[in-house]
Enzyme design. Sequence first.
Site, PDB file in Angstrom:
ATOM      1  N   GLY A  47       0.893  -1.285   0.011  1.00 30.65           N
ATOM      2  CA  GLY A  47       0.015   0.105  -0.062  1.00 30.65           C
ATOM      3  C   GLY A  47       1.077   1.206  -0.047  1.00 30.65           C
ATOM      4  O   GLY A  47       2.080   1.064   0.359  1.00 30.65           O
ATOM      5  N   PRO A  48       0.280   2.308  -0.224  1.00 28.52           N
ATOM      6  CA  PRO A  48       0.886   3.642  -0.124  1.00 28.52           C
ATOM      7  C   PRO A  48       1.767   3.888   1.122  1.00 28.52           C
ATOM      8  O   PRO A  48       1.352   3.221   2.127  1.00 28.52           O
ATOM      9  CB  PRO A  48      -0.146   4.734  -0.524  1.00 28.52           C
ATOM     10  CG  PRO A  48      -1.350   3.901  -0.322  1.00 28.52           C
ATOM     11  CD  PRO A  48      -1.223   2.556  -0.372  1.00 28.52           C
ATOM     12  N   PRO A  49       2.605   4.821   1.125  1.00 30.78           N
ATOM     13  CA  PRO A  49       3.400   5.412   2.312  1.00 30.78           C
ATOM     14  C   PRO A  49       2.586   5.625   3.351  1.00 30.78           C
ATOM     15  O   PRO A  49       1.560   6.283   3.096  1.00 30.78           O
ATOM     16  CB  PRO A  49       4.354   6.268   1.914  1.00 30.78           C
ATOM     17  CG  PRO A  49       4.449   6.105   0.604  1.00 30.78           C
ATOM     18  CD  PRO A  49       2.938   5.668   0.051  1.00 30.78           C
ATOM     19  N   GLY A  50       2.878   5.242   4.739  1.00 26.31           N
ATOM     20  CA  GLY A  50       2.065   6.029   5.940  1.00 26.31           C
ATOM     21  C   GLY A  50       0.665   5.411   6.119  1.00 26.31           C
ATOM     22  O   GLY A  50      -0.230   6.193   6.765  1.00 26.31           O
ATOM     23  N   VAL A  51       0.149   4.119   5.791  1.00 25.42           N
ATOM     24  CA  VAL A  51      -0.996   3.603   5.789  1.00 25.42           C
ATOM     25  C   VAL A  51      -0.759   2.702   7.062  1.00 25.42           C
ATOM     26  O   VAL A  51      -1.829   2.058   7.584  1.00 25.42           O
ATOM     27  CB  VAL A  51      -1.713   3.016   4.850  1.00 25.42           C
ATOM     28  CG1 VAL A  51      -2.028   4.091   3.641  1.00 25.42           C
ATOM     29  CG2 VAL A  51      -0.572   2.088   4.193  1.00 25.42           C
ATOM     30  N   GLY A  52       0.241   2.522   7.512  1.00 26.51           N
ATOM     31  CA  GLY A  52       0.315   1.713   8.943  1.00 26.51           C
ATOM     32  C   GLY A  52       1.072   0.059   8.543  1.00 26.51           C
ATOM     33  O   GLY A  52       0.966  -0.577   9.515  1.00 26.51           O
ATOM     34  N   LYS A  53       1.763   0.304   7.504  1.00 24.12           N
ATOM     35  CA  LYS A  53       2.290  -1.192   7.191  1.00 24.12           C
ATOM     36  C   LYS A  53       3.270  -1.537   8.115  1.00 24.12           C
ATOM     37  O   LYS A  53       3.389  -2.677   8.911  1.00 24.12           O
ATOM     38  CB  LYS A  53       2.973  -1.254   5.844  1.00 24.12           C
ATOM     39  CG  LYS A  53       2.086  -0.781   4.640  1.00 24.12           C
ATOM     40  CD  LYS A  53       2.604  -1.165   3.558  1.00 24.12           C
ATOM     41  CE  LYS A  53       3.875   0.086   3.103  1.00 24.12           C
ATOM     42  NZ  LYS A  53       3.044   1.223   2.955  1.00 24.12           N
ATOM     43  N   THR A  54       4.380  -0.732   8.569  1.00 27.64           N
ATOM     44  CA  THR A  54       5.426  -0.885   9.675  1.00 27.64           C
ATOM     45  C   THR A  54       4.562  -1.262  10.803  1.00 27.64           C
ATOM     46  O   THR A  54       5.111  -1.904  11.669  1.00 27.64           O
ATOM     47  CB  THR A  54       6.373   0.198   9.632  1.00 27.64           C
ATOM     48  OG1 THR A  54       6.836   0.528   8.338  1.00 27.64           O
ATOM     49  CG2 THR A  54       7.568  -0.224  10.464  1.00 27.64           C
TER      50      THR A  54
ATOM     51  N   SER B 145      -5.191   3.989 -18.203  1.00 26.35           N
ATOM     52  CA  SER B 145      -6.464   4.293 -17.863  1.00 26.35           C
ATOM     53  C   SER B 145      -7.001   5.747 -18.182  1.00 26.35           C
ATOM     54  O   SER B 145      -8.136   6.456 -17.569  1.00 26.35           O
ATOM     55  CB  SER B 145      -6.597   4.011 -16.237  1.00 26.35           C
ATOM     56  OG  SER B 145      -5.756   4.853 -15.566  1.00 26.35           O
TER      57      SER B 145
ATOM     58  N   LYS C 202      -8.188   6.142  -6.259  1.00 26.21           N
ATOM     59  CA  LYS C 202      -8.493   6.866  -7.183  1.00 26.21           C
ATOM     60  C   LYS C 202      -9.845   7.926  -6.680  1.00 26.21           C
ATOM     61  O   LYS C 202      -9.707   9.201  -6.786  1.00 26.21           O
ATOM     62  CB  LYS C 202      -8.829   6.468  -8.640  1.00 26.21           C
ATOM     63  CG  LYS C 202      -7.744   5.819  -9.367  1.00 26.21           C
ATOM     64  CD  LYS C 202      -8.059   5.561 -10.604  1.00 26.21           C
ATOM     65  CE  LYS C 202      -6.801   4.879 -11.506  1.00 26.21           C
ATOM     66  NZ  LYS C 202      -7.251   4.243 -12.759  1.00 26.21           N
TER      67      LYS C 202
HETATM   68  P1  ADP Z   1       3.901   2.674   6.459  1.00 27.33           P
HETATM   69  O1  ADP Z   1       4.784   1.603   7.036  1.00 27.33           O
HETATM   70  O2  ADP Z   1       2.841   2.106   5.713  1.00 27.33           O
HETATM   71  O3  ADP Z   1       4.686   3.579   5.589  1.00 27.33           O
HETATM   72  P2  ADP Z   1       3.774   3.404   9.217  1.00 27.33           P
HETATM   73  O4  ADP Z   1       3.398   2.089   9.792  1.00 27.33           O
HETATM   74  O5  ADP Z   1       4.974   3.776   9.340  1.00 27.33           O
HETATM   75  O6  ADP Z   1       3.510   3.508   7.652  1.00 27.33           O
HETATM   76  O7  ADP Z   1       2.657   4.543   9.680  1.00 27.33           O
HETATM   77  C1  ADP Z   1       2.856   6.039   9.655  1.00 27.33           C
HETATM   78  C2  ADP Z   1       2.414   6.658  11.110  1.00 27.33           C
HETATM   79  O8  ADP Z   1       1.027   6.302  11.073  1.00 27.33           O
HETATM   80  C3  ADP Z   1       2.825   5.778  12.284  1.00 27.33           C
HETATM   81  O9  ADP Z   1       3.093   6.359  13.369  1.00 27.33           O
HETATM   82  C4  ADP Z   1       1.567   4.779  12.558  1.00 27.33           C
HETATM   83  O10 ADP Z   1       1.323   4.372  13.891  1.00 27.33           O
HETATM   84  C5  ADP Z   1       0.576   5.698  11.908  1.00 27.33           C
HETATM   85  N1  ADP Z   1      -0.612   5.205  11.475  1.00 27.33           N
HETATM   86  C6  ADP Z   1      -0.902   4.447  10.325  1.00 27.33           C
HETATM   87  N2  ADP Z   1      -2.211   3.715  10.243  1.00 27.33           N
HETATM   88  C7  ADP Z   1      -2.687   4.068  11.461  1.00 27.33           C
HETATM   89  C8  ADP Z   1      -3.879   3.651  11.752  1.00 27.33           C
HETATM   90  N3  ADP Z   1      -4.932   3.033  11.139  1.00 27.33           N
HETATM   91  N4  ADP Z   1      -4.258   3.817  13.263  1.00 27.33           N
HETATM   92  C9  ADP Z   1      -3.349   4.530  14.047  1.00 27.33           C
HETATM   93  N5  ADP Z   1      -2.230   5.081  13.726  1.00 27.33           N
HETATM   94  C10 ADP Z   1      -1.796   4.759  12.339  1.00 27.33           C
END
Ligand code: ADP
Length: 523
Positions: A108-115, A431, A474
């Site tokens: 998924g895109p950056p910052g969606v909580g993967k890590t 697309s 999108k």
């Molecule tokens: P990714 O690895 O997808 O780039 P991160 O896991 O680093 O993203 O997430 C970025 C920040 O946003 C982290 O501090 C994370 O805890 C927070 N975050 C992302 N998604 C959620 C969520 N659904 N609920 C709470 N915090 C979230």
Amino acid sequence: SEAEELREQLQNIEAADTVKEKISKEIDRLEKIPTSSAEGGVVRTYIEWLLELPWEKETMDDLDIHLAEKILDEDHYGLEKAKERVLEYLAVQKMVKVMKGPILCLAGPPGVGKTSLARSIARSLGRNFVRISLGGVRDEAEIRGHRRTYVGAMPGRIIQGMKSAGSKNPVFLLDEIDKMAMDFRGDPSSALLEVLDPNQNTTFSDHYIELPYDLSNVMFITTANAVSQIPRPLLDRMEVLTISGYTELEKEQIAKTYLYPKQLKEHGLSKEQMQIKREAMLKIIRNYTREAGVRNLERTIATLCRKAAKQLLAGNRKRIIITEKNLPQYLGAEKVRYGKAEDEDHIGVVTGLAWTEVGGDTLSIEVSVLPGKGKLMLTGKLGDVMQESAQAAFSYIRSRADFFNIAPDFHEKYDIHIHIPEGATPKDGPSAGITMVTAMVSALTDIPVSRDVAMTGEITLRGRVLPIGGLKEKSLSAHRAGIKHVLFPKENEKDLEDIPESILNDLTFTPVSHMDEVLKLAL
Ligand code: ADP
């Protein structure tokens, strides 16, 4: 003496006899080398690596599904589907006991909580957590290390990761597996394949360490922005779990219940000392960050905390309240114009919707008609597929010129220039087909296009609209851009069920199966 100290450490480590013998031999060797010589340093470093690696040390594995569920919820808002899949995955791992199953890939895109999901998995299993980034790794030696004969040789990232994990069964996150490159120094993906293959990874060989290392107890998890960029043999080993971007409402909730309290704590502030008003938070989401995930949102909240802390200390103020009004004092001028969509209806300009690695995005497609001889010019760094799609769009218009009330000989008198701004960003994919046709017809007929319409769909030479990917991302980006009306391929109707309620309420979605319908709606 030094050798005695090392021998004592050797007594205390858990490792197979072969490993201990090897270390013992190296210590003997070290004793014979004069302390001042450079070789002594090399041998010493090697011994230290062997002593510090977790050969047999492991943490107790205990999975309680209820606890795991609680931890996942505690750390993350929403993400229902992803959490469910993670729990199923953990349950299966527990049933089969040995890790032989596919490897989880969080995409998924950056910052969606993967890590952060991966971290929670480790926490709920009671395992240690390590993360390495594979972004930009192009050399096999970065995975597998350099031979010790090299000056400044080091183990590869896998062994380095194991050392910092401190146990032989950590959760090991391989970040950005889609960003690995390949060049003349060898293919890192084949080394990685060995790491991930349960038939081979019991005896992983690192060039520096030389002794086989057992990785079979490690729980590997990978992340990627674009699954299509993952080398095929690696992808075959993985089970992909897609996480898409968040809506504005979800971001507000995440900010309020997770990011804001977390940042307050990290900056040693209390809720009484610093408050962010709801309208201010919304403004941050809309005008200071524009992203699929919440990474910049979190950073921006951190910036506010930092500035507030300073103000609290410097002045004699007891509390800082961030409002919509005083926000610019802290963050400067707005960074994004919310609702980037055009201000007025334009001729030859149409908003398309694109899927990119960082989530969805809107792109504005511009067409100019110039005197010429029927040449089609394309600028804005369009990929091959997109260029072909433009050709198809052009041919379709020629074949239907009559119907569109365009002079049938227009292609003998005019050139057509298609430009997609933000020219430095590469764009590709089929697309934008219907968007390009709409922009061309608008430019050729002088009929303006409604500015709050955006569209996505591939086009055939007969004007049929074919399905596209990434409708959810999108739509989220259309919403971010303030679009009101989305035209999408009828065959994608089934994807509407993935689109969050709040987006469906704010936007009108109209399925289209033929170009004629698109033009009727847009012009
Ligand atoms: P990714 O690895 O997808 O780039 P991160 O896991 O680093 O993203 O997430 C970025 C920040 O946003 C982290 O501090 C994370 O805890 C927070 N975050 C992302 N998604 C959620 C969520 N659904 N609920 C709470 N915090 C979230």
